[in-house]
Design a protein around this motif. Sequence first.
Motif, PDB file in Angstrom:
ATOM      1  N   ASP A   1      -7.395   6.024   2.634  1.00  0.00           N
ATOM      2  CA  ASP A   1      -6.024   6.372   2.475  1.00  0.00           C
ATOM      3  C   ASP A   1      -5.544   6.703   1.072  1.00  0.00           C
ATOM      4  O   ASP A   1      -6.151   6.374   0.116  1.00  0.00           O
ATOM      5  CB  ASP A   1      -5.709   4.768   2.901  1.00  0.00           C
ATOM      6  CG  ASP A   1      -5.738   4.416   4.143  1.00  0.00           C
ATOM      7  OD1 ASP A   1      -6.615   4.844   4.798  1.00  0.00           O
ATOM      8  OD2 ASP A   1      -4.794   3.604   4.803  1.00  0.00           O
ATOM      9  N   SER A   2      -4.658   7.666   1.049  1.00  0.00           N
ATOM     10  CA  SER A   2      -4.325   8.422  -0.338  1.00  0.00           C
ATOM     11  C   SER A   2      -3.859   7.472  -1.307  1.00  0.00           C
ATOM     12  O   SER A   2      -3.905   7.803  -2.523  1.00  0.00           O
ATOM     13  CB  SER A   2      -3.566   9.433  -0.126  1.00  0.00           C
ATOM     14  OG  SER A   2      -2.389   9.003   0.673  1.00  0.00           O
ATOM     15  N   TYR A   3      -3.148   6.256  -0.955  1.00  0.00           N
ATOM     16  CA  TYR A   3      -2.459   5.319  -1.896  1.00  0.00           C
ATOM     17  C   TYR A   3      -3.553   4.459  -2.542  1.00  0.00           C
ATOM     18  O   TYR A   3      -4.740   4.124  -2.009  1.00  0.00           O
ATOM     19  CB  TYR A   3      -1.418   4.704  -1.269  1.00  0.00           C
ATOM     20  CG  TYR A   3      -1.739   3.772  -0.246  1.00  0.00           C
ATOM     21  CD1 TYR A   3      -2.167   2.543  -0.295  1.00  0.00           C
ATOM     22  CD2 TYR A   3      -1.753   4.193   1.078  1.00  0.00           C
ATOM     23  CE1 TYR A   3      -2.539   1.525   0.702  1.00  0.00           C
ATOM     24  CE2 TYR A   3      -2.342   3.161   2.428  1.00  0.00           C
ATOM     25  CZ  TYR A   3      -2.670   2.000   1.925  1.00  0.00           C
ATOM     26  OH  TYR A   3      -3.068   1.362   2.851  1.00  0.00           O
ATOM     27  N   LEU A   4      -3.276   3.944  -3.678  1.00  0.00           N
ATOM     28  CA  LEU A   4      -4.101   2.935  -4.268  1.00  0.00           C
ATOM     29  C   LEU A   4      -3.769   1.437  -3.825  1.00  0.00           C
ATOM     30  O   LEU A   4      -2.512   1.203  -3.275  1.00  0.00           O
ATOM     31  CB  LEU A   4      -3.774   2.837  -5.706  1.00  0.00           C
ATOM     32  CG  LEU A   4      -3.747   4.290  -6.527  1.00  0.00           C
ATOM     33  CD1 LEU A   4      -3.775   3.991  -7.941  1.00  0.00           C
ATOM     34  CD2 LEU A   4      -5.272   4.925  -6.165  1.00  0.00           C
ATOM     35  N   GLY A   5      -4.810   0.698  -3.758  1.00  0.00           N
ATOM     36  CA  GLY A   5      -4.471  -0.730  -3.364  1.00  0.00           C
ATOM     37  C   GLY A   5      -5.654  -1.554  -2.922  1.00  0.00           C
ATOM     38  O   GLY A   5      -6.743  -1.076  -2.950  1.00  0.00           O
ATOM     39  N   TYR A   6      -5.529  -2.921  -2.790  1.00  0.00           N
ATOM     40  CA  TYR A   6      -6.400  -3.871  -2.968  1.00  0.00           C
ATOM     41  C   TYR A   6      -6.430  -4.717  -1.537  1.00  0.00           C
ATOM     42  O   TYR A   6      -7.252  -5.416  -1.173  1.00  0.00           O
ATOM     43  CB  TYR A   6      -6.639  -4.872  -3.639  1.00  0.00           C
ATOM     44  CG  TYR A   6      -6.725  -4.328  -5.164  1.00  0.00           C
ATOM     45  CD1 TYR A   6      -8.176  -4.163  -5.352  1.00  0.00           C
ATOM     46  CD2 TYR A   6      -6.022  -3.781  -6.050  1.00  0.00           C
ATOM     47  CE1 TYR A   6      -8.604  -3.517  -6.758  1.00  0.00           C
ATOM     48  CE2 TYR A   6      -6.289  -3.136  -7.440  1.00  0.00           C
ATOM     49  CZ  TYR A   6      -7.683  -2.891  -7.691  1.00  0.00           C
ATOM     50  OH  TYR A   6      -8.054  -2.364  -8.843  1.00  0.00           O
ATOM     51  N   GLY A   7      -5.673  -4.019  -0.588  1.00  0.00           N
ATOM     52  CA  GLY A   7      -5.679  -4.886   0.790  1.00  0.00           C
ATOM     53  C   GLY A   7      -6.635  -4.262   1.850  1.00  0.00           C
ATOM     54  O   GLY A   7      -6.593  -3.044   1.720  1.00  0.00           O
ATOM     55  N   GLN A   8      -7.487  -4.872   2.010  1.00  0.00           N
ATOM     56  CA  GLN A   8      -8.740  -4.541   3.071  1.00  0.00           C
ATOM     57  C   GLN A   8      -8.245  -4.134   4.391  1.00  0.00           C
ATOM     58  O   GLN A   8      -8.706  -4.692   5.100  1.00  0.00           O
ATOM     59  CB  GLN A   8      -9.818  -5.603   2.872  1.00  0.00           C
ATOM     60  CG  GLN A   8     -10.069  -5.712   1.332  1.00  0.00           C
ATOM     61  CD  GLN A   8     -11.398  -6.626   1.318  1.00  0.00           C
ATOM     62  OE1 GLN A   8     -12.645  -6.008   0.915  1.00  0.00           O
ATOM     63  NE2 GLN A   8     -11.408  -7.737   1.381  1.00  0.00           N
ATOM     64  N   ARG A   9      -7.321  -3.360   4.507  1.00  0.00           N
ATOM     65  CA  ARG A   9      -6.711  -3.083   6.077  1.00  0.00           C
ATOM     66  C   ARG A   9      -6.766  -1.581   6.027  1.00  0.00           C
ATOM     67  O   ARG A   9      -7.593  -1.071   6.787  1.00  0.00           O
ATOM     68  CB  ARG A   9      -5.373  -3.531   6.102  1.00  0.00           C
ATOM     69  CG  ARG A   9      -5.306  -5.381   6.177  1.00  0.00           C
ATOM     70  CD  ARG A   9      -3.873  -5.706   6.222  1.00  0.00           C
ATOM     71  NE  ARG A   9      -3.285  -5.108   5.066  1.00  0.00           N
ATOM     72  CZ  ARG A   9      -3.081  -5.836   3.957  1.00  0.00           C
ATOM     73  NH1 ARG A   9      -3.674  -7.061   3.929  1.00  0.00           N
ATOM     74  NH2 ARG A   9      -2.297  -5.643   3.371  1.00  0.00           N
ATOM     75  N   GLY A  10      -6.020  -0.864   5.327  1.00  0.00           N
ATOM     76  CA  GLY A  10      -5.290   0.641   5.393  1.00  0.00           C
ATOM     77  C   GLY A  10      -4.392   0.651   6.453  1.00  0.00           C
ATOM     78  O   GLY A  10      -3.935  -0.219   7.126  1.00  0.00           O
ATOM     79  N   SER A  11      -3.843   2.016   6.540  1.00  0.00           N
ATOM     80  CA  SER A  11      -2.729   2.534   7.315  1.00  0.00           C
ATOM     81  C   SER A  11      -3.124   2.930   8.651  1.00  0.00           C
ATOM     82  O   SER A  11      -4.106   3.653   8.980  1.00  0.00           O
ATOM     83  CB  SER A  11      -1.777   3.332   6.677  1.00  0.00           C
ATOM     84  OG  SER A  11      -1.497   3.098   5.555  1.00  0.00           O
ATOM     85  N   PRO A  12      -2.164   2.615   9.668  1.00  0.00           N
ATOM     86  CA  PRO A  12      -2.569   3.238  11.096  1.00  0.00           C
ATOM     87  C   PRO A  12      -2.827   4.632  11.250  1.00  0.00           C
ATOM     88  O   PRO A  12      -3.287   5.376  12.016  1.00  0.00           O
ATOM     89  CB  PRO A  12      -1.429   2.420  12.084  1.00  0.00           C
ATOM     90  CG  PRO A  12      -1.085   1.393  11.072  1.00  0.00           C
ATOM     91  CD  PRO A  12      -1.153   1.865   9.771  1.00  0.00           C
ATOM     92  N   HIS A  13      -1.648   5.429  10.505  1.00  0.00           N
ATOM     93  CA  HIS A  13      -1.631   6.817  10.861  1.00  0.00           C
ATOM     94  C   HIS A  13      -2.991   7.444  10.429  1.00  0.00           C
ATOM     95  O   HIS A  13      -3.413   8.347  11.007  1.00  0.00           O
ATOM     96  CB  HIS A  13      -0.531   7.524   9.946  1.00  0.00           C
ATOM     97  CG  HIS A  13      -0.883   7.576   8.639  1.00  0.00           C
ATOM     98  ND1 HIS A  13      -0.561   6.539   7.939  1.00  0.00           N
ATOM     99  CD2 HIS A  13      -1.499   8.562   7.613  1.00  0.00           C
ATOM    100  CE1 HIS A  13      -0.861   6.867   6.651  1.00  0.00           C
ATOM    101  NE2 HIS A  13      -1.459   8.084   6.533  1.00  0.00           N
ATOM    102  N   VAL A  14      -3.765   6.870   9.669  1.00  0.00           N
ATOM    103  CA  VAL A  14      -5.139   7.475   9.074  1.00  0.00           C
ATOM    104  C   VAL A  14      -6.189   7.432  10.357  1.00  0.00           C
ATOM    105  O   VAL A  14      -6.815   8.241  10.593  1.00  0.00           O
ATOM    106  CB  VAL A  14      -5.701   6.630   7.849  1.00  0.00           C
ATOM    107  CG1 VAL A  14      -7.107   7.328   7.621  1.00  0.00           C
ATOM    108  CG2 VAL A  14      -4.847   6.984   6.623  1.00  0.00           C
ATOM    109  N   ILE A  15      -6.201   6.000  11.094  1.00  0.00           N
ATOM    110  CA  ILE A  15      -6.900   5.804  12.277  1.00  0.00           C
ATOM    111  C   ILE A  15      -6.466   6.762  13.306  1.00  0.00           C
ATOM    112  O   ILE A  15      -7.421   7.415  14.091  1.00  0.00           O
ATOM    113  CB  ILE A  15      -6.678   4.575  12.687  1.00  0.00           C
ATOM    114  CG1 ILE A  15      -6.893   3.594  11.583  1.00  0.00           C
ATOM    115  CG2 ILE A  15      -7.958   4.218  13.779  1.00  0.00           C
ATOM    116  CD1 ILE A  15      -6.356   2.370  12.212  1.00  0.00           C
ATOM    117  N   GLU A  16      -5.273   6.928  13.622  1.00  0.00           N
ATOM    118  CA  GLU A  16      -4.980   7.962  14.504  1.00  0.00           C
ATOM    119  C   GLU A  16      -5.344   9.409  14.387  1.00  0.00           C
ATOM    120  O   GLU A  16      -5.676  10.059  15.349  1.00  0.00           O
ATOM    121  CB  GLU A  16      -3.270   7.831  14.480  1.00  0.00           C
ATOM    122  CG  GLU A  16      -2.636   8.627  15.896  1.00  0.00           C
ATOM    123  CD  GLU A  16      -1.124   8.246  15.932  1.00  0.00           C
ATOM    124  OE1 GLU A  16      -0.343   7.819  14.989  1.00  0.00           O
ATOM    125  OE2 GLU A  16      -0.449   9.112  16.606  1.00  0.00           O
TER     126      GLU A  16
END
Length: 417
Positions: free
Chosen positions: A300-315
């Motif tokens: 995922d292109s943004y920085l972050g520490y949430g161990q989830r990620g965004s749905p559009h990447v999976i899609e």
Amino acid sequence: MANRYSFWSLLKHGLKHHETWQPAWRTPQLKPRYDVIIIGGGGHGLATAYYLAKNHGVKNVAVLEKGYLGGGNTARNTTIVRSNYLWDESAHLYEHALKLWEGLSQELNFNVMFSQRGVMNLGHTLQDMRDIERRVNANVLNGIDGVILSPKEIQDIVPLMDVSASTRFPVMGASYQPRGGVARHDAVAWGFARGASELGVDLIEQCEVTGMIIEDGRIKGVHTTQGDVFADRVGCVAAGSTSTLAKMAGVRLPLESHPLQAFVSESMKPCLDTVVMSNAVHGYVSQSDKGELVIGAGIDSYLGYGQRGSPHVIEHTAAAIIELFPSFSRVRLNRQWGGIVDVAPDACPIIGKSPVKGLYFNCGWGTGGFKATPGSGHVFAHTIANDAPHPLNAAFALDRFSTGHLIDEHGAAGVAH
Ligand code: FAD
Ligand code: PYC
């Protein structure tokens, strides 16, 4: 009959007789002082502790883990193992790891389920194919197995893949490393944990490092949620949390922490016995021993520490995989997760000393450190024990970002970032 016997035996032991099973590792009290503290009980930290004790006789070692052993990226990765990197430095480091993988179950007396089913990296453009040819040639010159496959040869190995010219990104060829494959991620952590514990290493779970004790530019110990603990040498092996730990020591590392996602399908009969990766369409897939398709994405292109990620990447990734494997379109997805990967500007790890004497970092493995686990631990243990790098990690010192001796492995990273 054999299957029925193992079923009843499993049921009997699962329901009742497991009370007598020995824990795989000890659960000692944290001591006030050690010779070496390792921060991070993932595969790399545990491997480092194991080789410190086994190869260097440094046994008064604690591994401090804020959660449970192997619960970080070690538990979240998709377990692809290969050594087909472009530049000599990284090719040698990852090949060292691959050779250790080949004997790891025997070394640890623990089945890490290393399966050398081959890893394929697809090319979809002329430039992809030029890069593949360059990388395979470099691999062969370094004594690393690798071949270039035509679409027909790909089809012979992976009959379900659509290699026709009618897809949006037609498959033009692939690099193939037959000795690459997958392993069982938990088993690697557990095997190193058990081996290290047997050699006298204290594995301390639920123990978060919250600060560093530094005097006159030298590490003296760490603050933890279980109290202060002292050591003259501290190794930090914390993947996506490395920058946070470095900040505690007043060190700024050239790292970005990004989510990296993966997902698995329902279990199916065996249909794919090779690992297939495509950096260009941002997706890769293998089939686990349980029959699930294991599918992963680019970061995922943004920085972050949430161990989830965004749905559009999976899609995006699911679309790419379905285009390669049209028959997978009817497969149901089972679960999805993310891990936080520590990405360095040249997509290579940082292994070595820091500006604080006695404080060492092993980080920056980004999207690709699982494959390095035994090799990383092996060379990092050498670095800590000798206060000097092993020849294989000398090029991966922090000072390459000031000398300019970068080792750009973006092309071999396997997933886009
Ligand atoms: P981790 O397993 O994350 O261990 C670090 C540990 O440090 C964690 O357990 C964490 O809890 C602990 N920690 C952090 N902060 C503190 C603190 N303050 N105090 C105490 N403990 C702390 N690599 C491959 O080679 N092949 C792949 O197929 C692959 N797929 C991937 C897929 C995904 C979805 C992800 C997220 C990663 C993938 N990777 C892959 C990368 C790989 O997972 C990592 O590079 C590797 O597992 C890092 O191992 P580690 O032991 O350094 O980190
Ligand atoms: O480094 O091979 C790799 C990889 C595959 C998936 C994530 N990383």
